[in-house]
Write a protein that holds these residues in place. Structure first.
Motif, mmCIF file in Angstrom:
data_model
loop_
_atom_site.group_PDB
_atom_site.id
_atom_site.type_symbol
_atom_site.label_atom_id
_atom_site.label_comp_id
_atom_site.label_asym_id
_atom_site.label_seq_id
_atom_site.Cartn_x
_atom_site.Cartn_y
_atom_site.Cartn_z
ATOM 1 N N CYS A 246 0.842 -1.203 0.000
ATOM 2 C CA CYS A 246 0.000 0.000 0.000
ATOM 3 C C CYS A 246 0.869 1.242 0.000
ATOM 4 O O CYS A 246 0.585 2.222 -0.678
ATOM 5 N N LEU A 247 1.943 1.192 0.780
ATOM 6 C CA LEU A 247 2.868 2.324 0.851
ATOM 7 C C LEU A 247 3.460 2.616 -0.524
ATOM 8 O O LEU A 247 3.449 3.752 -0.995
ATOM 9 N N TYR A 248 3.952 1.566 -1.190
ATOM 10 C CA TYR A 248 4.587 1.786 -2.493
ATOM 11 C C TYR A 248 3.578 2.290 -3.525
ATOM 12 O O TYR A 248 3.863 3.223 -4.284
ATOM 13 N N THR A 249 2.400 1.665 -3.557
ATOM 14 C CA THR A 249 1.433 2.083 -4.579
ATOM 15 C C THR A 249 0.918 3.501 -4.301
ATOM 16 O O THR A 249 0.641 4.237 -5.236
ATOM 17 N N SER A 250 0.816 3.882 -3.017
ATOM 18 C CA SER A 250 0.401 5.253 -2.712
ATOM 19 C C SER A 250 1.387 6.237 -3.307
ATOM 20 O O SER A 250 0.997 7.260 -3.871
ATOM 21 N N LEU A 251 2.678 5.918 -3.181
ATOM 22 C CA LEU A 251 3.692 6.806 -3.742
ATOM 23 C C LEU A 251 3.569 6.855 -5.263
ATOM 24 O O LEU A 251 3.683 7.923 -5.873
ATOM 25 N N LEU A 252 3.301 5.710 -5.863
ATOM 26 C CA LEU A 252 3.132 5.662 -7.316
ATOM 27 C C LEU A 252 1.964 6.552 -7.758
ATOM 28 O O LEU A 252 2.084 7.346 -8.701
ATOM 29 N N PHE A 253 0.839 6.439 -7.030
ATOM 30 C CA PHE A 253 -0.336 7.230 -7.368
ATOM 31 C C PHE A 253 -0.066 8.715 -7.140
ATOM 32 O O PHE A 253 -0.477 9.554 -7.932
ATOM 33 N N GLY A 254 0.597 9.008 -6.045
ATOM 34 C CA GLY A 254 0.933 10.397 -5.759
ATOM 35 C C GLY A 254 1.752 10.984 -6.891
ATOM 36 O O GLY A 254 1.520 12.105 -7.344
ATOM 37 N N GLY A 255 2.726 10.199 -7.368
ATOM 38 C CA GLY A 255 3.567 10.652 -8.470
ATOM 39 C C GLY A 255 2.742 10.917 -9.709
ATOM 40 O O GLY A 255 2.921 11.934 -10.396
ATOM 41 N N ALA A 256 1.799 10.011 -10.005
ATOM 42 C CA ALA A 256 0.963 10.181 -11.198
ATOM 43 C C ALA A 256 0.127 11.450 -11.090
ATOM 44 O O ALA A 256 -0.027 12.198 -12.053
ATOM 45 N N ALA A 257 -0.390 11.701 -9.869
ATOM 46 C CA ALA A 257 -1.228 12.887 -9.697
ATOM 47 C C ALA A 257 -0.391 14.157 -9.752
ATOM 48 O O ALA A 257 -0.896 15.222 -10.093
ATOM 49 N N ALA A 258 0.894 14.056 -9.400
ATOM 50 C CA ALA A 258 1.738 15.251 -9.388
ATOM 51 C C ALA A 258 2.276 15.583 -10.768
ATOM 52 O O ALA A 258 2.857 16.642 -10.973
ATOM 53 N N LEU A 259 2.078 14.671 -11.709
ATOM 54 C CA LEU A 259 2.667 14.843 -13.042
ATOM 55 C C LEU A 259 2.152 16.110 -13.741
ATOM 56 O O LEU A 259 2.935 16.894 -14.272
ATOM 57 N N GLY A 260 0.820 16.299 -13.708
ATOM 58 C CA GLY A 260 0.227 17.442 -14.396
ATOM 59 C C GLY A 260 0.782 18.771 -13.908
ATOM 60 O O GLY A 260 1.353 19.544 -14.682
ATOM 61 N N PRO A 261 0.662 19.054 -12.578
ATOM 62 C CA PRO A 261 1.194 20.306 -12.051
ATOM 63 C C PRO A 261 2.692 20.461 -12.310
ATOM 64 O O PRO A 261 3.171 21.553 -12.619
ATOM 65 N N ALA A 262 3.448 19.341 -12.227
ATOM 66 C CA ALA A 262 4.899 19.439 -12.430
ATOM 67 C C ALA A 262 5.213 19.856 -13.854
ATOM 68 O O ALA A 262 6.075 20.706 -14.102
ATOM 69 N N LEU A 263 4.498 19.282 -14.810
ATOM 70 C CA LEU A 263 4.742 19.643 -16.197
ATOM 71 C C LEU A 263 4.335 21.080 -16.453
ATOM 72 O O LEU A 263 4.994 21.805 -17.190
ATOM 73 N N GLN A 264 3.247 21.497 -15.803
ATOM 74 C CA GLN A 264 2.783 22.866 -16.010
ATOM 75 C C GLN A 264 3.833 23.863 -15.520
ATOM 76 O O GLN A 264 4.039 24.908 -16.107
#
Lengths: 307, 347
Positions: A246-264
């Motif tokens: 759960c810990l690892y997948t949470s980080l994976l999901f967090g990364g995916a959600a952060a992708l948009g703002p980071a690219l912007q």
């Protein structure tokens, strides 16, 4: 060296930092869901707990001035919603999936209703530990501001993995989740075990919500949560009901959600709104890959019928 | 007959009980319970004006409720009505914009077709994922809602954005000639007729055709349905398609009869309220009609509550949540009350 000059590595650092920041609510909700599902019941209503936790945590932190009291109250409100969920599920012919949907609506509505007056004021934020002090880059330092709740969540994941495997209560919980009949034969009160598991799971989801309003994004408004509570349910399936995964997948999901703002932030803004869909598409893709029409998922509690 | 009585009496009792809980809630927040309840009635059914308001809101609710009710008959709990409605509305808008200038009847029919087909395909995908990959349909349909909203935002803030819309970013308009008219001199749009007809039609399909019987059989016992040779996968996917098509039509109606262009009003929560309507109506397409009117009324009264009592607009959300919970809890009562049992039938 300035913020935008980092280019691609800047995006990478922002995504990694975002993984921790955005992933923390996922972590708490998925741990809560994991705990509930281990007892053989699905709680789809954790979205409601999350929003209710975000609202009550913010309100109490604002009124009392102590963010930690807010976290506690957020957890308690989540626990109460979990209690209601468990109470409803114990009735005959009541479907736990449907109860989850109802609790999601009720929790959301209640939070919007009670939280109307807390949209404007500013509550104190939860403290973060700055691990990036060694760097002179603002991007790196922002990424390495690790919130205390994330550290607590990580420790909790480890503790829960131990609890399921070695503690007497953990074994009890798993027995109820694997086979209701075996548990009944052992003289275990199945209803009570599930009640406690749902309440504890609700508590964790509420704490996850308080992270949203008290740390990142760090304010209370009605668009605060966007399905994190539900994605956590899918996340637990992907994590094979294992708290450490759960810990690892949470980080994976967090990364995916952060992708948009980071690219912007580096100027790629064309598909910004499409990148917002990234975590949902990722969840869907993962569910397609891990589910199978032929066999049950490995590690799935035997009493779960519908995931 | 006893069954019928039971299926009317229990939801009614549950609704009354929900109102009692809601009253406690209102009293707790320091408002006069009777005045608030009277205002809800006034805003929903108190005058011809409120009735029109209510019916306009009931039309999309009937259709989005079908999106949950039909698949539920085959045993799938789908909560993707919101997404199907957004996708249907969006595709209808695209069709309307690109065909603008052609004869209105042709444009409107094409818009309806694209709304129905896209919404149907959206939920059929959920059914296919469930059947072929065993992906949980509740979660996947909800994820698709968020994906649909992301696509909507992407298009109305980018490709389709009409630069003239500043406060509320929207797409280009579909053109006044292509709007659905109202019924007579009322402000009720023709979408209501669509809703009533589709509900009636699907009730007929469920109750009077082999297809409908097969769907209920799959929902009753999927193993038995497989053994008796039904093409379970195909039937489930078709059912999902029909449900999604209804929600897609709701999206098209909202565009063609109310907004005239695509914007965030498309995801105003009709899809989620439709889930509640479907549950109260116990997945019966005909029962959906009165329940949708009732829920439409509650939603219509929201504005009056805000104006008169300064209550937040989430008040009706709370009421809906309470109703949902009580309705589910009342499910435990079915078949247990003695006065609904036929005489001589001992428990």
């Amino acid at each position: 060296m300035n913020d935008t000059g980092l280019g691609f590595s800047g995006v990478l650092i922002a995504v990694l930092g975002g993984a921790v920041r955005v992933g923390t609510p996922f972590l708490f909700v998925s741990l809560g869901e994991c705990l509930t599902e281990k007892s053989g019941r699905i709680n789809l209503g954790l979205e409601g707990n999350l929003i209710m936790g975000a609202m009550s945590g913010y309100a109490v932190a604002y009124l009392s001035g102590s963010p930690w009291l807010g976290v506690l109250v957020a957890g308690t409100s989540g626990m109460l919603l979990g209690f209601l969920h468990a109470l409803l599920c114990q009735q005959q012919r009541v479907n736990d999936i449907a109860v989850g949907i109802a609790m999601m609506m009720f929790g959301t509505g209640l939070a919007f209703y009670l939280g109307k007056s807390f949209i404007q004021p500013v509550a104190p934020r939860l403290p973060a530990i700055a691990l990036g002090g060694w760097s002179d880059s603002a991007v790196v330092r922002a990424a390495l501001d690790i919130n205390v709740l994330f550290i607590i969540g990580t420790l909790l994941a480890v503790a829960m993995a131990w609890f399921f495997r070695h503690a007497k209560w953990g074994l009890l919980l798993r027995t109820v989740g694997e086979s209701r009949n075996a548990a009944l034969a052992m003289g275990i009160n199945v209803h009570r075990v599930r009640l406690y598991a749902t309440m504890a799971g609700g508590f964790l989801a509420g704490v996850g919500g308080s992270f949203l309003s008290l740390y990142y994004p760090g304010s209370w408004n009605e668009g605060l949560s966007s399905g994190q509570g539900l994605m956590a349910v899918a996340l637990v399936i992907f994590a094979r009901w294992n708290p450490l995964y759960c810990l690892y997948t949470s980080l994976l999901f967090g990364g995916a959600a952060a992708l948009g703002p980071a690219l912007q932030s580096v100027g790629v803004s064309g598909g910004y709104y499409l990148f917002n869909a990234a975590p949902y598409i990722l969840t869907l893709g993962i569910m397609m890959m891990t589910a199978s029409s032929q066999q049950r998922c490995a590690g799935m509690p035997g009493e779960l019928s519908n995931v | 007959m006893h069954n019928f009585m039971e299926s009317i009496a229990i939801p009614t009792a549950a609704l009354v009980f929900s109102l009692l809980i809601f009253s406690g809630f209102v009293a707790f927040s320091g408002n006069n319970v009777l005045e608030v309840l009277a205002a809800i009635y006034q805003g929903a059914f108190g005058s011809w004006f409120s009735w029109q308001n209510t019916l306009v809101r009931a039309a999309p609710l009937m259709l989005t409720a079908l999106c949950t009710a039909l698949p539920a008959r085959s045993g799938l709990i789908i909560i993707g009505g919101e997404g199907a409605m957004v996708v249907g509305g969006l595709c209808a808008t695209l069709t309307g914009i690109s065909l603008n200038g052609l004869p209105p009847f042709f444009v409107i029919s094409s818009m309806a077709c694209s709304g129905v087909l896209s919404g149907g395909a959206w939920i059929a995908a959920v059914g296919a994922l469930k059947h072929y990959r065993n992906v949980n349909e509740t979660i996947s349909s909800l994820l698709l809602n968020y994906i649909a909203i992301a696509i909507l935002n992407f298009l109305i803030l980018g490709l389709l954005r009409d630069p003239a819309t500043l406060n509320k970013p929207s797409s280009f308009p579909i053109g006044d000639a292509n709007m659905l008219g109202t019924i007579g001199t009322t402000s009720i749009h023709a979408g209501l007729i669509f809703g009533l007809v589709v509900c009636g039609l699907l009730w007929f399909v469920i109750r009077r055709t082999t297809f409908g019987f097969s769907i209920d059989m799959i929902g009753g016992n999927i193993r038995a349905a497989q053994i008796s040779g039904l093409a379970v996968g195909k039937l489930i996917i078709i059912t999902c398609f029909l449900g999604g098509a209804a929600a897609g039509l709701a999206g098209m109606i909202e565009i063609a009869a109310v907004h005239g262009r695509a914007n965030t009003s498309l995801n105003a929560g009709y899809g989620y309220a439709g889930i509640l309507v479907a549950f109260i109506a116990r997945y019966n397409p005909l029962a959906i009609i009165p329940v949708a009117i009732l829920l439409g009324g509650i939603r219509a009264s929201s504005g009056l509550l805000q104006r008169s009592f300064d209550l937040p607009d989430a008040t009706t959300l709370v009421l809906q949540g309470i109703i949902f919970i009580v309705i589910l809890a009342s499910g435990a009562v079915y078949g247990r009350l003695n006065w609904f049992k036929p005489k001589g039938d001992s428990p």
